[in-house]
Write an enzyme that holds these catalytic residues in place. Structure first.
Site, PDB file in Angstrom:
ATOM      1  N   GLU A   1       3.493   0.822  -4.085  1.00 51.70           N
ATOM      2  CA  GLU A   1       4.587   1.649  -3.623  1.00 51.70           C
ATOM      3  C   GLU A   1       5.508   2.236  -4.964  1.00 51.70           C
ATOM      4  OE1 GLU A   1       8.980   1.017  -1.288  1.00 51.70           O
ATOM      5  OE2 GLU A   1       7.338   0.263  -0.326  1.00 51.70           O
TER       6      GLU A   1
ATOM      7  N   GLY B   1       7.871   2.755   7.333  1.00 53.59           N
ATOM      8  CA  GLY B   1       9.120   2.709   7.849  1.00 53.59           C
ATOM      9  C   GLY B   1       8.729   4.066   9.291  1.00 53.59           C
TER      10      GLY B   1
ATOM     11  N   ASP C   1       3.634  -5.040  -3.315  1.00 54.89           N
ATOM     12  CA  ASP C   1       4.997  -4.450  -3.313  1.00 54.89           C
ATOM     13  C   ASP C   1       5.856  -4.801  -4.648  1.00 54.89           C
ATOM     14  OD1 ASP C   1       7.434  -3.074  -2.811  1.00 54.89           O
ATOM     15  OD2 ASP C   1       7.427  -3.624  -0.796  1.00 54.89           O
TER      16      ASP C   1
ATOM     17  N   ASP D   1       0.152  -6.974   4.207  1.00 54.55           N
ATOM     18  CA  ASP D   1       1.131  -5.808   3.714  1.00 54.55           C
ATOM     19  C   ASP D   1       2.137  -6.523   3.094  1.00 54.55           C
ATOM     20  OD1 ASP D   1       2.056  -3.172   4.152  1.00 54.55           O
ATOM     21  OD2 ASP D   1       3.325  -3.653   5.802  1.00 54.55           O
TER      22      ASP D   1
ATOM     23  N   SER E   1       2.367  -8.870   7.364  1.00 52.50           N
ATOM     24  CA  SER E   1       3.062  -8.771   6.545  1.00 52.50           C
ATOM     25  C   SER E   1       3.336 -10.336   5.866  1.00 52.50           C
ATOM     26  CB  SER E   1       4.451  -8.135   6.621  1.00 52.50           C
ATOM     27  OG  SER E   1       5.289  -9.199   7.462  1.00 52.50           O
TER      28      SER E   1
END
Length: 299
Positions: free
Chosen positions: A136, A212, A106, A84, A50
């Site tokens: 997303e 998540g 994102d 990520d 990430s």
């Protein structure tokens, strides 16, 4: 074996109504544990780095990326490498040269129109570099320690009509959807909205991604895969396993200072966690078809 394009792993799994597991890594021990667990389970896997993990390493992408690529090259199962939760366009531009085959861009915290514009441009940049792109819509809460959105707050859940238009406008290859999971959960108590997932799966023609997932019980995860999730992200569960093993070891051996003494059991604990998640996420279709939302027990 050499790195496998992460997007290929996801699209192949989704086409067969299965899912591929993707694990977020922070240290070399995380990487080794993910590969070891995948080999034990005999399952393909995606190793994810990430933007926050890059920041932890001083903003340097290559050291952890190179380590992950080397571990993948020695693996006995297919391994993909994914970048990520990218918000920094400069980091996005580095991804392909660092060995990543896919990226999750994102912009979900932006207002909808701004999310569309930013994601469309990111997808253009990424595709020009040969990268598969995930984005997303809605907001999976709990990022960077932020509290989760209320389940009924505007934007907290992904709208199927917006999702269809978002994918078409942005040209992304996969969509992370907000259906009740939360980032950074240390208890497995999240309840997913399976009716919403069914509507999203019918509305969108690209693989759906569940973020998540550390906080989602096994039964809910199996039902989500059966309902159309093609990629399942897990991160915090590895950190819980690592930290618990380190604490337990040092409680028993407070005199020890050699990190190898406590990182070895920590790595083993993470590998065991990977195996357990893979057993649920990559279960055979016959078993998953038997799991419906009504049958979820939350175990």
């Amino acid at each position: 074996m050499p790195l496998v394009p992460a997007g290929d792993l996801v699209t192949e799994a989704a086409a067969a109504r299965r899912a591929v597991a993707a694990f977020n890594v922070i240290t070399l021990e995380h990487v080794e544990a993910v590969v070891e667990g995948a080999e034990r389970a005999g399952s393909p896997v995606i190793v994810q780095v990430s933007e926050n993990a890059v920041a932890f390493h001083g903003g340097r992408l290559l050291p952890l990326a190179r380590a992950a690529a080397a571990a993948a090259a020695a693996a006995r199962v297919p391994v993909g490498l994914h970048l990520d939760h990218v918000t920094d366009d400069d980091l996005l531009r580095q991804a392909a040269d660092a060995g990543f085959s896919s990226v999750m861009y994102d912009a979900s915290r932006l207002p909808h129109a701004a999310n569309v514009a930013a994601t469309r441009e990111a997808a253009r940049l990424a595709h020009a570099r040969g990268l598969w792109v995930e984005a997303e819509l809605g907001e999976v809460g709990g990022k960077e320690g932020a509290p989760a959105l209320d389940a009924h707050a505007p934007g907290a859940r992904t709208d199927p009509v917006e999702a269809r238009a978002f994918v078409a406008e942005c040209g992304v290859d996969a969509l992370a959807v907000a259906i009740g999971s939360v980032h950074a959960m240390t208890t497995r108590t999240a309840a997913l909205d399976h009716a919403l997932l069914a509507r999203l799966a019918a509305a969108v023609d690209v693989p759906l991604v569940l973020h998540g997932s550390s906080g989602v019980p096994d039964g809910e995860l199996a039902a989500a895969v059966a309902g159309g999730i093609g990629k399942v992200n897990v991160g915090t569960a590895l950190n819980v396993a690592l930290t618990g093993a380190v604490r337990a070891h040092l409680d028993r051996h407070p005199e020890q200072v050699d990190p190898r003494r406590y990182l070895a059991p920590a790595r083993e604990a993470m590998a065991g966690t990977v195996v357990r998640y893979l057993e649920v996420i990559t279960a055979d279709r016959a078993r998953q078809d038997a799991v419906t939302p009504a049958a979820v027990t939350g175990d």
